[in-house]
Design a protein around this motif. Structure first.
Motif, PDB file in Angstrom:
ATOM      1  N   TRP A 175       0.828  -1.204   0.000  1.00 26.01           N
ATOM      2  CA  TRP A 175       0.000   0.000   0.000  1.00 26.01           C
ATOM      3  C   TRP A 175       0.861   1.252   0.000  1.00 26.01           C
ATOM      4  O   TRP A 175       0.572   2.221  -0.718  1.00 26.01           O
ATOM      5  CB  TRP A 175      -0.924  -0.014   1.218  1.00 26.01           C
ATOM      6  N   GLN A 176       1.917   1.245   0.803  1.00 24.21           N
ATOM      7  CA  GLN A 176       2.812   2.403   0.848  1.00 24.21           C
ATOM      8  C   GLN A 176       3.465   2.628  -0.510  1.00 24.21           C
ATOM      9  O   GLN A 176       3.618   3.775  -0.961  1.00 24.21           O
ATOM     10  CB  GLN A 176       3.880   2.205   1.930  1.00 24.21           C
ATOM     11  N   ARG A 177       3.861   1.550  -1.184  1.00 29.25           N
ATOM     12  CA  ARG A 177       4.477   1.673  -2.494  1.00 29.25           C
ATOM     13  C   ARG A 177       3.496   2.225  -3.521  1.00 29.25           C
ATOM     14  O   ARG A 177       3.830   3.131  -4.297  1.00 29.25           O
ATOM     15  CB  ARG A 177       4.996   0.303  -2.962  1.00 29.25           C
ATOM     16  N   ASP A 178       2.254   1.725  -3.493  1.00 36.66           N
ATOM     17  CA  ASP A 178       1.268   2.180  -4.468  1.00 36.66           C
ATOM     18  C   ASP A 178       0.835   3.625  -4.230  1.00 36.66           C
ATOM     19  O   ASP A 178       0.551   4.366  -5.186  1.00 36.66           O
ATOM     20  CB  ASP A 178       0.037   1.267  -4.432  1.00 36.66           C
ATOM     21  N   SER A 179       0.745   4.019  -2.968  1.00 40.33           N
ATOM     22  CA  SER A 179       0.307   5.378  -2.669  1.00 40.33           C
ATOM     23  C   SER A 179       1.454   6.369  -2.603  1.00 40.33           C
ATOM     24  O   SER A 179       1.231   7.580  -2.505  1.00 40.33           O
ATOM     25  CB  SER A 179      -0.460   5.402  -1.330  1.00 40.33           C
ATOM     26  N   GLY A 180       2.696   5.858  -2.688  1.00 41.47           N
ATOM     27  CA  GLY A 180       3.873   6.713  -2.574  1.00 41.47           C
ATOM     28  C   GLY A 180       3.914   7.887  -3.538  1.00 41.47           C
ATOM     29  O   GLY A 180       4.177   9.033  -3.110  1.00 41.47           O
ATOM     30  N   PRO A 181       3.677   7.695  -4.834  1.00 36.92           N
ATOM     31  CA  PRO A 181       3.734   8.820  -5.771  1.00 36.92           C
ATOM     32  C   PRO A 181       2.758   9.943  -5.414  1.00 36.92           C
ATOM     33  O   PRO A 181       3.111  11.122  -5.503  1.00 36.92           O
ATOM     34  CB  PRO A 181       3.378   8.174  -7.111  1.00 36.92           C
ATOM     35  N   HIS A 182       1.548   9.587  -5.012  1.00 39.50           N
ATOM     36  CA  HIS A 182       0.570  10.613  -4.622  1.00 39.50           C
ATOM     37  C   HIS A 182       1.043  11.373  -3.390  1.00 39.50           C
ATOM     38  O   HIS A 182       0.983  12.614  -3.354  1.00 39.50           O
ATOM     39  CB  HIS A 182      -0.790   9.963  -4.339  1.00 39.50           C
ATOM     40  N   VAL A 183       1.514  10.637  -2.389  1.00 45.79           N
ATOM     41  CA  VAL A 183       1.980  11.282  -1.163  1.00 45.79           C
ATOM     42  C   VAL A 183       3.156  12.196  -1.463  1.00 45.79           C
ATOM     43  O   VAL A 183       3.232  13.330  -0.964  1.00 45.79           O
ATOM     44  CB  VAL A 183       2.362  10.225  -0.110  1.00 45.79           C
ATOM     45  N   THR A 184       4.064  11.738  -2.298  1.00 49.92           N
ATOM     46  CA  THR A 184       5.237  12.557  -2.653  1.00 49.92           C
ATOM     47  C   THR A 184       4.817  13.854  -3.316  1.00 49.92           C
ATOM     48  O   THR A 184       5.343  14.939  -3.004  1.00 49.92           O
ATOM     49  CB  THR A 184       6.173  11.765  -3.577  1.00 49.92           C
ATOM     50  N   GLY A 190       4.511  21.764  -0.297  1.00 50.71           N
ATOM     51  CA  GLY A 190       4.916  22.592   0.834  1.00 50.71           C
ATOM     52  C   GLY A 190       3.797  22.925   1.800  1.00 50.71           C
ATOM     53  O   GLY A 190       4.007  23.671   2.761  1.00 50.71           O
ATOM     54  N   ARG A 191       2.626  22.392   1.568  1.00 52.45           N
ATOM     55  CA  ARG A 191       1.484  22.704   2.433  1.00 52.45           C
ATOM     56  C   ARG A 191       1.474  21.897   3.722  1.00 52.45           C
ATOM     57  O   ARG A 191       0.740  22.209   4.648  1.00 52.45           O
ATOM     58  CB  ARG A 191       0.182  22.436   1.666  1.00 52.45           C
ATOM     59  N   TYR A 200       9.421  11.605   6.289  1.00 52.25           N
ATOM     60  CA  TYR A 200      10.820  11.402   5.893  1.00 52.25           C
ATOM     61  C   TYR A 200      11.765  11.159   7.070  1.00 52.25           C
ATOM     62  O   TYR A 200      12.815  10.519   6.901  1.00 52.25           O
ATOM     63  CB  TYR A 200      11.306  12.600   5.080  1.00 52.25           C
ATOM     64  N   ASP A 201      11.428  11.670   8.247  1.00 55.30           N
ATOM     65  CA  ASP A 201      12.338  11.536   9.388  1.00 55.30           C
ATOM     66  C   ASP A 201      11.839  10.572  10.462  1.00 55.30           C
ATOM     67  O   ASP A 201      12.616  10.164  11.329  1.00 55.30           O
ATOM     68  CB  ASP A 201      12.573  12.909  10.035  1.00 55.30           C
ATOM     69  N   GLY A 202      10.564  10.244  10.425  1.00 52.60           N
ATOM     70  CA  GLY A 202      10.010   9.370  11.466  1.00 52.60           C
ATOM     71  C   GLY A 202      10.434   7.921  11.276  1.00 52.60           C
ATOM     72  O   GLY A 202      10.802   7.493  10.176  1.00 52.60           O
TER      73      GLY A 202
END
Length: 231
Positions: A175-184, A190-191, A200-202
């Motif tokens: 799920w993280q891989r599939d949704s990654g592009p949208h999240v990125t 910057g919102r 990115y840091d957690g």
């Protein structure tokens, strides 16, 4: 009159029934397909009995759920009285989580009105007994409610994620891989600076570690409250 106050009907031939057998069959059905898989008709079929026979034991399906919930509380009840209040609340939380992972439908029945079956009451008694004398009864009740609110919420979230994985066929990593592009793309606007830092840091931890860490924090807060002088 509650289901706990109602006498169990005498067994009848040719196929004797009792609450223990009925509840065991209902728990098995729920383990296989969730609470929606449980009906008096399906339980009767599992026992090779007529559905109307079950109405001699329960007035509603909700009463059957009450008995199922109490059956699982027998698994939650510790074999020995925990040594102190913190251990008692921790044991309650972890044993409830373990029971919910064995019986996912348990998450759907937690958090409502107090369960009144003998095993449920024994769990409550064990928990309250560990806190007895450490603070006023109102403080003790609030402490138990606070810890329960945490672990019930955490358990429900974990079970919801497990159900989502099964329904979609996607693991958490998939799920993280599939949704990654949208999240990125969203973070790049910057919102969402705080969310960006978290992503990115957690540190990503497993469900058991997350549960245990959050529980420790809640217990620390309860300990601080119990240590306050009485007004």
């Amino acid at each position: 009159m509650t289901v706990w106050d109602r006498p169990e009907p005498p067994a009848r031939r040719p196929e004797p029934l009792d609450r223990e057998r009925i509840v065991a069959a209902a728990v098995a059905l729920a383990d296989e397909g969730g609470l929606e898989a449980v009906s008096l008709r399906k339980v009767a079929a599992r026992l090779d009995a007529g559905p109307m026979r079950l109405y001699r034991y329960f007035s509603t399906k909700e009463e059957l759920f009450d008995l199922m919930l109490d059956e699982v509380h027998a698994e939650i009840l510790p074999e020995e009285q925990p040594g102190d209040w913190r251990e008692a609340l921790s044991v309650l939380a972890h044993r409830t989580r373990q029971a919910a992972l064995r019986h996912e439908w348990l998450a759907d029945l937690l958090g409502g009105r107090p369960a009144l079956g003998p095993n449920s009451l024994a769990v409550t008694e064990t928990t309250l007994a560990a806190l007895d004398g450490r603070a006023g009864i109102d403080t003790v009740m609030r402490a138990v409610e606070t810890v329960s609110a945490y672990f019930i919420g955490a358990i429900r979230r974990e079970i919801a994620n497990l159900r989502a994985e099964r329904s979609t066929g996607l693991s958490k990593r998939d799920w993280q891989r599939d949704s990654g592009p949208h999240v990125t793309r969203m973070l790049a606007t910057g919102r969402f600076p705080a969310l960006t830092k978290a992503v990115y840091d957690g540190t990503d931890v497993d469900a058991e570690t997350s549960f245990a860490t959050g529980l420790d924090w809640v217990l620390d807060a309860v300990a601080a409250q119990l240590a306050r002088p009485s007004a």
